[in-house]
Design a protein around this motif. Structure first.
Motif, PDB file in Angstrom:
ATOM      1  N   TYR A   1     -20.519  -9.052  44.765  1.00  0.00           N
ATOM      2  CA  TYR A   1     -19.779  -9.911  45.696  1.00  0.00           C
ATOM      3  C   TYR A   1     -20.099 -11.379  45.445  1.00  0.00           C
ATOM      4  N   CYS A   2     -21.363 -11.674  45.122  1.00  0.00           N
ATOM      5  CA  CYS A   2     -21.720 -13.060  44.821  1.00  0.00           C
ATOM      6  C   CYS A   2     -20.900 -13.576  43.655  1.00  0.00           C
ATOM      7  N   GLU A   3     -20.747 -12.733  42.631  1.00  0.00           N
ATOM      8  CA  GLU A   3     -20.015 -13.166  41.440  1.00  0.00           C
ATOM      9  C   GLU A   3     -18.505 -13.167  41.666  1.00  0.00           C
ATOM     10  N   LYS A   4     -17.962 -12.049  42.150  1.00  0.00           N
ATOM     11  CA  LYS A   4     -16.511 -11.914  42.227  1.00  0.00           C
ATOM     12  C   LYS A   4     -15.908 -12.611  43.442  1.00  0.00           C
ATOM     13  N   THR A   5     -16.515 -12.436  44.603  1.00  0.00           N
ATOM     14  CA  THR A   5     -15.924 -12.923  45.842  1.00  0.00           C
ATOM     15  C   THR A   5     -16.360 -14.338  46.187  1.00  0.00           C
ATOM     16  N   LEU A   6     -17.631 -14.636  45.971  1.00  0.00           N
ATOM     17  CA  LEU A   6     -18.138 -15.970  46.293  1.00  0.00           C
ATOM     18  C   LEU A   6     -18.046 -16.932  45.108  1.00  0.00           C
ATOM     19  N   GLY A   7     -17.706 -16.403  43.935  1.00  0.00           N
ATOM     20  CA  GLY A   7     -17.427 -17.256  42.793  1.00  0.00           C
ATOM     21  C   GLY A   7     -18.632 -17.777  42.047  1.00  0.00           C
ATOM     22  N   LEU A   8     -19.830 -17.213  42.271  1.00  0.00           N
ATOM     23  CA  LEU A   8     -21.006 -17.689  41.551  1.00  0.00           C
ATOM     24  C   LEU A   8     -20.923 -17.277  40.082  1.00  0.00           C
ATOM     25  N   PRO A   9     -21.190 -18.187  39.159  1.00  0.00           N
ATOM     26  CA  PRO A   9     -21.291 -17.768  37.758  1.00  0.00           C
ATOM     27  C   PRO A   9     -22.399 -16.727  37.603  1.00  0.00           C
ATOM     28  N   LYS A  10     -22.229 -15.819  36.663  1.00  0.00           N
ATOM     29  CA  LYS A  10     -23.194 -14.733  36.499  1.00  0.00           C
ATOM     30  C   LYS A  10     -24.617 -15.251  36.290  1.00  0.00           C
ATOM     31  N   GLU A  11     -24.725 -16.378  35.532  1.00  0.00           N
ATOM     32  CA  GLU A  11     -26.062 -16.912  35.255  1.00  0.00           C
ATOM     33  C   GLU A  11     -26.694 -17.541  36.494  1.00  0.00           C
ATOM     34  N   ASN A  12     -25.908 -17.756  37.552  1.00  0.00           N
ATOM     35  CA  ASN A  12     -26.455 -18.298  38.804  1.00  0.00           C
ATOM     36  C   ASN A  12     -27.031 -17.214  39.704  1.00  0.00           C
ATOM     37  N   ILE A  13     -26.860 -15.953  39.304  1.00  0.00           N
ATOM     38  CA  ILE A  13     -27.296 -14.824  40.133  1.00  0.00           C
ATOM     39  C   ILE A  13     -28.537 -14.209  39.501  1.00  0.00           C
ATOM     40  N   MET A  14     -29.667 -14.344  40.159  1.00  0.00           N
ATOM     41  CA  MET A  14     -30.944 -13.843  39.646  1.00  0.00           C
ATOM     42  C   MET A  14     -31.335 -12.589  40.429  1.00  0.00           C
ATOM     43  N   THR A  15     -31.353 -11.453  39.750  1.00  0.00           N
ATOM     44  CA  THR A  15     -31.628 -10.181  40.421  1.00  0.00           C
ATOM     45  C   THR A  15     -32.998  -9.653  40.008  1.00  0.00           C
ATOM     46  N   TYR A  16     -33.690  -9.037  40.971  1.00  0.00           N
ATOM     47  CA  TYR A  16     -35.041  -8.508  40.742  1.00  0.00           C
ATOM     48  C   TYR A  16     -35.136  -7.116  41.384  1.00  0.00           C
ATOM     49  N   PRO A  17     -34.575  -6.089  40.716  1.00  0.00           N
ATOM     50  CA  PRO A  17     -34.657  -4.737  41.282  1.00  0.00           C
ATOM     51  C   PRO A  17     -36.079  -4.203  41.218  1.00  0.00           C
TER      52      PRO A  17
END
Length: 659
Positions: free
Chosen positions: A446-462
């Motif tokens: 949702y951050c990428e597709k709906t909120l428009g964040l570039p993929k590199e702006n999304i930092m995930t830590y599973p």
């Protein structure tokens, strides 16, 4: 080489030339054998390999025998070493290099028609591949591995070694696509039935439901993997051919096909052929001329007439009654009897059917995937007695939730916003947080597709350890230092714990148990660090509670004794707005039907419905209202999300948006 074995109950052709193999080895060395001694054995094997070209006394069979013995040695060494030492990595690499030699042994002895040796070498390679220490090497993903497992399983089954046969048949199902399962499932069921029969003969009680997963859990991952594989474009397939093969209509048909296969497989794999020794005959109901029979799959109401002492004779010969024609359905995620036939010694038969009363409830099984919501129809629930046990209708979601599909796409880039997403599901010392991983993954979408964040702006830590949490905060600090005037979204799904003495709240890393909060991440520290980033705003979403309870209402910490602890309210500083899943002392519950935390589900639902164009005020009201209502209905517990802005955001937070 391909050869049909004669008189095999497991009717299978096998081709093992070049197959990858593995074995559960007998321990052929003393536990005290050192890595140094094992290394000498490996060097001797390499020397033998070099000598084969010039020394005729070193035969292929001698070399393969040495390779098998060497692999046995390193399996034992690897299992005896702690993973952190240097020798562990060395032993693992050597075993990885020897495994192909063991593989070749299976092919060699198969061609030589020495089946016992071929099976021994094949089993060796399979067992190496199945070792937990070797799982990261992906030996189980090689193209020839399923055939190798199939080869070993067939020989074990034919040798009536049903326990190992069941093990390898299960492994075959685990490493193959669901469309390949039909040829193996009947033999797995037969092997398990034979194991149960042997247990019964030994006087061991067997629980037919032990180890049987709910149907939605059983089917979900298989369908998802098969659909992912089906959707891949073949490099030799034109784009027009691909679009003709993969579209909304064919996706529905494919999903339905997989669903039907798995329903049949579930029944085949987990149903057990009963006898009257598994059942209990209850007293006769003369008014309704029926017996109540308790079975592992629920109660059976069987009509037996009173006239001519028929009911009395049925009861007196009960121990000699034969059971046949068992049929099953899936009801309430589990197996239930659809029908069964009882035959008495004098030849009379009595048939039970779950549809005899002509009134029954049904369970709708829906499967949600990226393309659509597919209704796979109704499954009949078993009918009970005159005073029926009513099974109510329920929704079973297979695959992904409605918020996981049809994710709105915002074409406008939101380059000035960064997201930190920590999703802790698989804890090592305390219960897992079911679906937390899915929460983080879908929120990132949702951050990428709906909120428009570039993929590199999304930092995930599973599945973040304490060290990974520290790294996450360091990463966002570095970003904030490099990019002025940004917005930050911080999302956390996982356990939260309280310090029982101070009542301070902490985020729980996956490698901690909450008893020593020194290795947990303090909520106060999190808020302080986020508030000092110097950003325009920080929006925090916490799908966690800090009461010391798990999502099923049990105590996370043994010392808590089930008492939910209220934690201190931490001050919200800077330009922050905190969306929390609970009020202090409450528990954050999952929304199992949708595969998400209850809080996260309605967060995503609002973003989906509004296409991300919602104010924080509207988002907070929507989440609070829906979580409160749904929790009372499905959990019979109160869960009240809260929204807490810092003093600097009081005047404007409600009109702010995430995009």
């Amino acid at each position: 080489m391909q050869r049909q074995h004669k008189h095999m109950s497991f009717n299978i052709q096998h081709k093992v030339v070049g197959l990858v193999l593995g074995l559960l080895f007998p321990v052929s060395m003393a536990w005290g054998q050192t890595m140094e001694e094992a290394d000498k054995e490996y060097k001797a094997l390499l020397e033998m390999q070099n000598q084969m070209a010039s020394d005729t006394t070193v035969t292929q069979e001698r070399f393969l025998e040495a390779a098998l013995a060497c692999s046995q040695t390193f399996v034992t060494v690897l299992k005896s070493l702690p993973s952190g030492v240097e020798d562990y990595a060395t032993a693992k690499n050597i075993l990885l290099s020897v495994c192909p030699l063991v593989k070749s042994g299976a092919g060699y002895f198969s061609q030589a028609q020495k089946d016992d040796l071929a099976v021994e070498y094949a089993q060796a390679a399979v067992e190496i591949s199945m070792m937990s220490e070797m799982r990261d090497q992906e030996l189980r993903k090689t193209p020839d591995y399923p055939s190798l497992v199939y080869f070993v399983a067939s020989h074990k089954f034919n040798a009536r070694q049903f326990e190992p046969a069941a093990k390898y048949l299960q492994e075959y199902l685990d490493v193959t696509d669901v469309t390949e399962h039909a040829k193996v499932v009947p033999f797995l069921r037969a092997a398990k039935n034979q194991m149960i029969k042997q247990q019964k003969e030994e006087g061991v009680f067997h629980d037919v439901n032990k180890g049987v997963p709910d149907f939605d859990i059983f089917a979900r991952e298989s369908i998802r993997q098969s659909m992912d594989k089906w959707k891949v474009k073949d490099p030799y397939e034109t784009l027009s051919e691909y679009k003709e093969r993969v579209n909304e209509e064919t996706a529905r048909a494919k999903q339905k096909e997989l669903q039907n296969i798995l329903m049949e497989e579930y029944v085949q794999r987990f149903s057990y052929k009963m006898s009257v020794t598994d059942m209990e005959l209850k007293p006769y109901d003369a008014d309704h001329e029926s017996f109540l029979i308790s079975s592992p799959y629920g109660d059976i109401v069987l009509t037996v007439p009173r006239t001519g002492n028929e009911a009395r004779d049925f009861a007196s010969t009960w121990k000699d009654v034969k059971v046949s024609d068992q049929r099953f359905v899936i009801a309430n995620k589990k197996l239930a009897l659809a029908g069964v036939t009882f035959a008495t010694p004098d030849g009379k038969t009595y048939v039970y059917s779950n549809q005899q009363a002509l009134t029954y409830n049904d369970t709708r099984v829906d499967a949600n995937f990226e393309e659509d919501l597919v209704d796979y129809g109704k499954l009949v629930n078993s009918d009970g007695s005159k005073s029926k046990t009513t099974i109510s209708k329920q929704e079973v979601v297979i695959g992904v939730s409605d918020v996981d599909v049809n994710i709105p796409v915002n074409r406008r880039a939101n380059e000035n916003t960064f997201a930190v997403i920590i999703a802790n599901e698989n804890y090592t010392l305390v219960p897992t947080v079911p679906m937390a991983g899915n929460d983080g993954r879908v929120f990132a979408e949702y951050c990428e597709k709906t909120l428009g964040l570039p993929k590199e702006n999304i930092m995930t830590y599973p599945d973040a350890t304490y060290g990974k949490m520290l790294r996450a905060m360091k990463d966002i600090k570095n970003v904030a230092a490099a990019f002025p005037d940004i917005h930050v979204i911080f999302y956390y799904a996982g356990h939260g714990v309280p310090n029982e003495a101070t009542h301070d709240a902490f985020l729980l890393p996956i490698d901690a148990d909450g008893k020593q909060t020194e290795v947990c991440y303090p909520l106060k520290k999190l808020y302080t660090e986020l508030s000092t980033l110097g950003t325009q705003s920080v929006v925090v979403f916490l799908d966690a509670c800090f009461s010391g309870a798990t999502g099923d209402g049990k105590s996370l910490m043994a010392s808590a004794r089930g008492v939910e602890i209220e934690t201190n309210e931490e001050e919200v500083l800077g330009n922050m707005i905190i969306f929390s899943a609970t009020t202090s002392g409450q528990t954050a519950y999952p929304y199992k039907e949708h595969g998400h935390g209850l809080f996260t589900y309605f967060l995503l639902k609002k973003l989906q419905e509004s296409k991300g164009n919602t104010t924080l005020g509207e988002l907070g009201s929507y989440i609070t209202k829906n979580v409160q209502q749904r929790s009372v209905l499905i959990n019979q517990k109160i869960q009240t999300p809260t929204v807490t802005p810092s003093s600097g955001m009081l005047e404007r937070w409600q009109k702010m948006k995430l995009r």
